[in-house]
Design a protein around this motif. Structure first.
Motif, mmCIF file in Angstrom:
data_model
loop_
_atom_site.group_PDB
_atom_site.id
_atom_site.type_symbol
_atom_site.label_atom_id
_atom_site.label_comp_id
_atom_site.label_asym_id
_atom_site.label_seq_id
_atom_site.Cartn_x
_atom_site.Cartn_y
_atom_site.Cartn_z
ATOM 1 N N LYS A 69 13.750 -3.930 2.835
ATOM 2 C CA LYS A 69 14.603 -2.795 3.198
ATOM 3 C C LYS A 69 14.274 -1.558 2.349
ATOM 4 C CE LYS A 69 18.430 -5.468 5.114
ATOM 5 N NZ LYS A 69 17.618 -6.690 5.272
ATOM 6 N N ILE A 70 12.981 -1.267 2.249
ATOM 7 C CA ILE A 70 12.509 -0.097 1.514
ATOM 8 C C ILE A 70 12.275 1.038 2.503
ATOM 9 C CG2 ILE A 70 10.605 0.863 0.168
ATOM 10 C CD1 ILE A 70 10.125 -1.976 -0.929
ATOM 11 N N GLU A 71 12.893 2.171 2.250
ATOM 12 C CA GLU A 71 12.698 3.340 3.110
ATOM 13 C C GLU A 71 11.636 4.272 2.545
ATOM 14 O OE1 GLU A 71 16.361 5.308 3.938
ATOM 15 O OE2 GLU A 71 17.290 3.520 4.852
ATOM 16 N N MET A 72 11.687 4.492 1.234
ATOM 17 C CA MET A 72 10.714 5.389 0.603
ATOM 18 C C MET A 72 10.181 4.769 -0.678
ATOM 19 S SD MET A 72 12.346 9.212 0.957
ATOM 20 C CE MET A 72 10.954 9.886 0.035
ATOM 21 N N LEU A 73 8.900 4.995 -0.928
ATOM 22 C CA LEU A 73 8.300 4.558 -2.182
ATOM 23 C C LEU A 73 8.538 5.621 -3.256
ATOM 24 C CD1 LEU A 73 4.942 3.102 -0.817
ATOM 25 C CD2 LEU A 73 7.016 1.864 -1.431
ATOM 26 N N PRO A 74 8.453 5.231 -4.524
ATOM 27 C CA PRO A 74 8.771 6.179 -5.608
ATOM 28 C C PRO A 74 7.930 7.452 -5.587
ATOM 29 C CG PRO A 74 8.712 3.949 -6.447
ATOM 30 C CD PRO A 74 8.222 3.876 -5.029
ATOM 31 N N ILE A 75 6.630 7.327 -5.278
ATOM 32 C CA ILE A 75 5.778 8.516 -5.252
ATOM 33 C C ILE A 75 4.913 8.483 -3.999
ATOM 34 C CG2 ILE A 75 5.700 8.831 -7.764
ATOM 35 C CD1 ILE A 75 2.939 7.523 -7.748
ATOM 36 N N THR A 76 4.496 9.659 -3.552
ATOM 37 C CA THR A 76 3.614 9.751 -2.393
ATOM 38 C C THR A 76 2.189 9.393 -2.804
ATOM 39 O OG1 THR A 76 3.034 12.074 -2.741
ATOM 40 C CG2 THR A 76 5.045 11.608 -1.469
ATOM 41 N N ALA B 5 -1.536 -1.561 6.832
ATOM 42 C CA ALA B 5 -0.130 -1.388 7.221
ATOM 43 C C ALA B 5 0.769 -2.080 6.205
ATOM 44 C CB ALA B 5 0.103 -1.983 8.614
ATOM 45 N N ASN B 6 1.816 -1.372 5.742
ATOM 46 C CA ASN B 6 2.749 -1.964 4.776
ATOM 47 C C ASN B 6 4.138 -2.191 5.381
ATOM 48 O OD1 ASN B 6 3.884 0.569 4.934
ATOM 49 N ND2 ASN B 6 3.516 1.144 2.799
ATOM 50 N N ASN B 7 4.218 -2.150 6.717
ATOM 51 C CA ASN B 7 5.518 -2.237 7.397
ATOM 52 C C ASN B 7 6.265 -3.530 7.104
ATOM 53 O OD1 ASN B 7 3.297 -0.874 8.993
ATOM 54 N ND2 ASN B 7 5.099 0.051 9.940
ATOM 55 N N LYS B 8 5.544 -4.653 7.095
ATOM 56 C CA LYS B 8 6.194 -5.962 6.990
ATOM 57 C C LYS B 8 7.016 -6.080 5.717
ATOM 58 C CE LYS B 8 5.117 -10.931 6.762
ATOM 59 N NZ LYS B 8 4.037 -11.952 6.746
ATOM 60 N N ILE B 9 6.422 -5.755 4.581
ATOM 61 C CA ILE B 9 7.140 -5.929 3.321
ATOM 62 C C ILE B 9 8.252 -4.888 3.181
ATOM 63 C CG2 ILE B 9 5.599 -4.475 1.901
ATOM 64 C CD1 ILE B 9 5.994 -6.705 -0.300
ATOM 65 N N LYS B 10 8.025 -3.680 3.691
ATOM 66 C CA LYS B 10 9.082 -2.661 3.611
ATOM 67 C C LYS B 10 10.296 -3.075 4.436
ATOM 68 C CE LYS B 10 8.162 1.723 3.486
ATOM 69 N NZ LYS B 10 7.668 3.059 3.876
ATOM 70 N N ALA C 244 0.853 -1.189 0.000
ATOM 71 C CA ALA C 244 0.000 0.000 0.000
ATOM 72 C C ALA C 244 0.885 1.232 0.000
ATOM 73 C CB ALA C 244 -0.907 0.009 1.232
ATOM 74 N N ASP C 245 0.297 2.361 -0.383
ATOM 75 C CA ASP C 245 0.991 3.634 -0.223
ATOM 76 C C ASP C 245 1.197 3.897 1.266
ATOM 77 O OD1 ASP C 245 0.964 4.028 -2.962
ATOM 78 O OD2 ASP C 245 -0.834 5.288 -2.941
ATOM 79 N N ASP C 246 2.095 4.824 1.572
ATOM 80 C CA ASP C 246 2.442 5.075 2.967
ATOM 81 C C ASP C 246 1.376 5.842 3.744
ATOM 82 O OD1 ASP C 246 4.899 3.743 2.969
ATOM 83 O OD2 ASP C 246 5.948 5.488 2.160
ATOM 84 N N GLU C 247 0.642 6.723 3.058
ATOM 85 C CA GLU C 247 -0.360 7.522 3.758
ATOM 86 C C GLU C 247 -1.746 7.264 3.167
ATOM 87 O OE1 GLU C 247 1.746 9.303 1.605
ATOM 88 O OE2 GLU C 247 3.504 9.415 2.891
ATOM 89 N N PRO C 248 -2.776 7.318 4.014
ATOM 90 C CA PRO C 248 -4.151 7.200 3.490
ATOM 91 C C PRO C 248 -4.640 8.538 2.950
ATOM 92 C CG PRO C 248 -4.217 7.439 5.875
ATOM 93 C CD PRO C 248 -2.751 7.414 5.486
ATOM 94 N N LEU C 249 -5.760 8.503 2.260
ATOM 95 C CA LEU C 249 -6.428 9.715 1.800
ATOM 96 C C LEU C 249 -7.896 9.644 2.206
ATOM 97 C CD1 LEU C 249 -5.143 10.173 -1.881
ATOM 98 C CD2 LEU C 249 -4.548 11.596 0.077
#
Length: 301
Positions: free
Chosen positions: A279-286, A270-275, A209-214
């Motif tokens: 070892k992903i810190e930031m996704l390409p786009i918000t 929550a997308n914490n597990k896969i990140k 999932a993206d990091d923030e909801p809308l």
């Protein structure tokens, strides 16, 4: 490396094919072809996009959903086990876990509450896949995305855009909600990262999932910004909307209780597990950047 895309004719498949073709040899496989099993034996990675989510003509049966979402997944995995491929990525859905509401970000170990034939058949496929014996040199990665959007999307976001573009006042502004989404760029990025790093991953289910909801209000604001047009709202009291939805539970009406929950409920992932595993810190786009791209694509159609 040869990547096999099973069921790649839809919105997600077309975007994923373009994204992965930069680094891999892509072979699109249709399970309608009589000799697809022979073609599939020579791949390195299987990505199962086959599935049935919608019933726009209201003609599909429960068996239709279970055939597309469970039986074909079973068949694809059996072919994978017999092949030389090392990675099977199965695209499931958040609907296998929850379809309406969760005020807390859902994790992979939450108790599943699928409601529709779609959600139940997706959940059944997950359970069957997880129960299989997986050779030590192979990996099974099940991905659960929430609503995927992007250029070419014809789903609920496009319906909302069409609704407000016609100048029809939005009647549900009194409902405050937040939802997790995933833009197609971030979706493809997650897939690419899994292919690169699957040897370091555990078999199992992962939320993407993206990091923030809308909120719906956020989306309406983005539509205003992109189209440079005021979105009109009608603040109908919530109790009247709920009453109308209850009427729709028993009579032919555009709104019912289930549809209202989907449109106005908070549903977080929550997308914490896969990140952490990748070892992903930031996704390409918000989240907002992805939604702007989607709405811009709608305005150009």
């Amino acid at each position: 490396m040869k990547v096999l895309l099973l069921g790649a004719r839809g919105f997600i498949g077309k975007n994923l094919s373009i994204y992965l073709s930069k680094d891999y040899l892509i072979k699109q496989i249709s399970l309608r072809d009589a000799d697809w099993e022979k073609e599939a034996l020579f791949g390195d990675v299987f990505i199962n996009l086959v599935g049935k989510a919608h019933d726009h003509e209201k003609k599909a049966t429960e068996a239709d959903f279970y055939h597309a979402n469970l039986e074909l997944a079973m068949k694809s995995f059996q072919v994978f086990k017999d092949s030389s491929a090392k990675l099977f990525i199965h695209i499931s859905s958040l609907a296998a876990l929850e379809e309406y509401e969760s005020n807390e970000p859902l994790t992979e170990d939450a108790i599943c509450h699928p409601s529709s034939w779609y959600g139940k058949s997706k959940h059944a496929a997950e359970e069957w896949l997880l129960a299989q014996e997986i050779p030590k040199d192979k990996r099974l990665i099940i991905l659960r995305p929430p609503m995927v959007h992007g250029p070419g999307d014809k789903g609920n976001l496009k319906l909302l855009f069409n609704f407000v573009e016609k100048g029809i006042p939005y009647p549900l502004i009194k409902f405050k909600n937040e939802r997790s989404f995933i833009g197609i760029e971030n979706f493809c990025f997650f897939i690419g990262q899994v292919i690169q790093k699957f040897n370091s991953m555990q078999n199992g289910i992962f939320h993407i999932a993206d990091d923030e909801p809308l909120s719906t209000s956020d989306i309406l604001q983005i539509i205003e910004e992109v189209t440079d047009r005021k979105v009109f709202n009608i603040g109908i009291p919530k109790y009247l909307i709920i009453l109308m939805a209850k009427i729709g539970d028993f009579m032919p009406f555009p709104l019912n209780s289930k549809r209202l929950k989907k449109m106005t409920g908070t549903l977080l992932v929550a997308n914490n597990k896969i990140k952490e595993q990748l070892k992903i810190e930031m996704l390409p786009i918000t989240t907002r950047e992805g939604m702007i791209k989607t709405i811009e694509s709608f305005s150009k159609e």
